[in-house]
Write an enzyme that holds these catalytic residues in place. Structure first.
Site, short mmCIF file in Angstrom:
data_model
loop_
_atom_site.label_atom_id
_atom_site.label_comp_id
_atom_site.label_asym_id
_atom_site.label_seq_id
_atom_site.Cartn_x
_atom_site.Cartn_y
_atom_site.Cartn_z
N CYS A 9 58.43 -8.36 91.84
CA CYS A 9 58.60 -8.81 93.22
C CYS A 9 60.07 -8.68 93.61
O CYS A 9 60.92 -9.39 93.08
CB CYS A 9 58.15 -10.26 93.38
SG CYS A 9 56.39 -10.50 93.10
N THR A 13 68.83 -4.70 94.07
CA THR A 13 69.71 -4.26 92.98
C THR A 13 69.12 -4.56 91.62
O THR A 13 68.97 -3.66 90.77
CB THR A 13 71.07 -4.96 93.12
OG1 THR A 13 71.66 -4.60 94.37
CG2 THR A 13 72.00 -4.53 91.99
N GLY A 16 65.38 -3.05 91.27
CA GLY A 16 65.44 -1.61 91.02
C GLY A 16 65.94 -1.30 89.63
O GLY A 16 65.42 -0.40 88.94
N GLU A 188 79.88 -12.00 98.72
CA GLU A 188 79.04 -11.89 99.90
C GLU A 188 79.89 -12.06 101.17
O GLU A 188 81.04 -12.51 101.12
CB GLU A 188 77.98 -12.99 99.87
CG GLU A 188 77.07 -12.96 98.66
CD GLU A 188 76.12 -11.78 98.65
OE1 GLU A 188 75.90 -11.19 99.72
OE2 GLU A 188 75.58 -11.45 97.58
N LYS A 203 74.44 -22.41 87.44
CA LYS A 203 74.37 -21.87 86.07
C LYS A 203 74.72 -22.93 85.03
O LYS A 203 74.09 -23.01 83.97
CB LYS A 203 75.30 -20.67 85.95
CG LYS A 203 74.92 -19.52 86.87
CD LYS A 203 76.00 -18.45 86.92
CE LYS A 203 75.63 -17.34 87.89
NZ LYS A 203 76.72 -16.35 88.06
N GLY A 300 75.32 -7.20 88.07
CA GLY A 300 75.10 -5.76 88.14
C GLY A 300 73.66 -5.41 87.82
O GLY A 300 72.96 -6.14 87.12
#
Length: 435
Positions: A9, A13, A16, A188, A203, A300
């Site tokens: 879903c 980035t 993919g 962002e 985190k 990344g």
């Protein structure tokens, strides 16, 4: 071997990257998972030009993935905490295992999601939610299972680390480096989550729950950003033998658990002090193993996809196992979680760095020293700089001994009330971080 069917879903980035890693490394992954991992369905509002979707079913409705009978594991990579939560809970109720990279979802709603997963006999994995490709979740949950974790400290936001690295190395102002970080895609358009420490707090609460066996409690994390730091702070820290890093710190003691994100001075020779750019690193102190450092790419497409696929491999192995034999989501079962108190920040004790802009006249330093002394705070080192040309105030740098934050905050308030001192005193914690 019966294939394990994957539903992805989100095809941005990370989505993919995950799609391509599953395709490109299919043989190695199948050998490690002891079963082929097949992409059965992709749910995405738009295609990713970097992904060859030929031969793959695609739906523009991500909830089709959560309800598809062929899908064994749903990979949630859409982000956010509203639709993502609904998607994950729908998938769980349909008997799907979950893999997610969504730290906000886990930090804020993980307790409920894990309970629902246990009720339906499925597992939730989230290695990619913290520190990208660094396998810190698995290290805490399994690799360090024989240890009492004393503390952990991490550089867990690459954007903030890039900004501070550039400020230190090149003497640049915060705003200038932030603009570059946005241009490079590290930050962002609205950088609040990164520069104010909210991303790192998400985190940290996950790491702390795994380390100490406590429920997730994002609302209890103390958070302080980096927007007030200056190149001068970097220079003065260097002169004192330290570097400034934006850390997430979790410690347990007899008093309870500390959960805090803030700028921190670290001795220059420490490993964490030398983690620069967009890299992440987490230092963990275990009772048996001592200090261990986990370092690498914290974000990344490929690094994060590496962590997602690692979770898929683990789940593929676990699918044939009975539910009670799977590794628990927070390293211990729900009934073994501990209700430890969170230490108030006013009681958290460390040394401190203070940068004070004071008028260049007799008696000012004496007043500063008296305020600190009255509150039981000792001065370990003091640097007074010459005033810049035409300036009437000089920077005074004070390094204190151990002091609770409550006392330091009171001292700063008293100093800022003096006519001879600027009302923008910079205060930064110091952590020795042996290891």
């Amino acid at each position: 071997m019966k294939p394990v069917k994957i539903g992805i879903c989100g095809l941005g980035t990370v989505g993919g990257g995950t799609f391509n890693v599953l395709r490109e490394n299919a043989a190695e992954i199948a050998a490690r998972a002891q079963a082929p991992l097949e992409i059965a369905l992709v749910g995405a509002r738009r295609d990713n030009p970097l992904c060859d979707l030929s031969g793959v079913r695609v739906s523009r409705d991500i909830f089709d993935v959560a309800q598809d009978e062929d899908v064994d594991i749903v990979v949630e990579l859409i982000g956010g905490t509203t639709v993502a939560r609904e998607l994950v809970e729908t998938a769980i109720r349909n008997g799907k295992h979950i893999v997610t990279a969504n730290k906000a979802l886990i930090a804020e709603h993980g307790n409920d999601i894990f309970a629902l997963a246990a009720e339906h006999g499925v597992a939730v994995r989230y290695e990619a939610a913290v520190a990208g490709g660094i396998p810190i979740i698995k290290a805490l949950r399994e690799g360090l299972a024989g240890n009492r974790i004393e503390w952990l400290a991490g550089i867990i936001n690459g954007t903030g680390n890039f900004i501070l690295s550039e400020m230190r190395e090149h003497g640049r102002e915060f705003g200038d480096v932030l603009a570059e970080a946005q241009a490079l895609g590290y930050a962002e358009a609205d950088p609040t989550f990164d520069v104010e420490g909210i991303d790192a707090a998400h985190k940290l609460v996950i790491l702390a729950s795994l380390a100490f066996g406590i429920p997730l409690q994002f609302e209890s994390v103390y958070t302080e950003g980096i927007t007030r730091l200056t190149p001068q702070d970097m220079d003065y820290a260097e002169e004192l033998g330290y570097r400034v890093k934006h850390l997430g710190v979790a410690k347990q003691s007899d008093a309870g658990v500390e959960l805090r994100v803030h700028p921190t001075l670290i001795p220059q020779e420490r490993l964490l002090a030398n983690v620069n750019g967009v890299k992440n690193a987490v230092l963990v102190e275990g009772s048996a193993v001592g200090p261990t450092l986990y370092y690498g790419a914290g974000a990344g497409a490929a690094p994060t996809a590496s962590a997602v696929v690692a979770d898929l491999v683990d789940l593929a192995r676990d699918i044939s196992a009975e539910q009670e034999n799977r590794v628990p989501s927070l390293s211990v079962t729900d009934d073994a979680l501990r209700d430890l108190p969170i230490v108030p920040m006013a009681d958290v004790v460390t040394p401190w760095y203070l940068r004070i802009e004071a008028e260049d006249k007799p008696g000012v330093l004496s007043k500063v020293a008296t305020i600190l002394s009255d509150l039981g705070i000792s001065i370990e080192a003091l640097i007074q700089k010459a005033p810049p040309p035409g300036a009437t105030r000089v920077p005074v740098i004070v390094l204190t001994s151990d002091a609770p934050q409550g006392k330091v905050d009171e001292a700063v308030a008293r100093m800022e009330a003096l006519d001879s001192v600027s009302n923008s005193i910079s205060r930064i914690r110091v952590e020795e971080l042996d290891g």
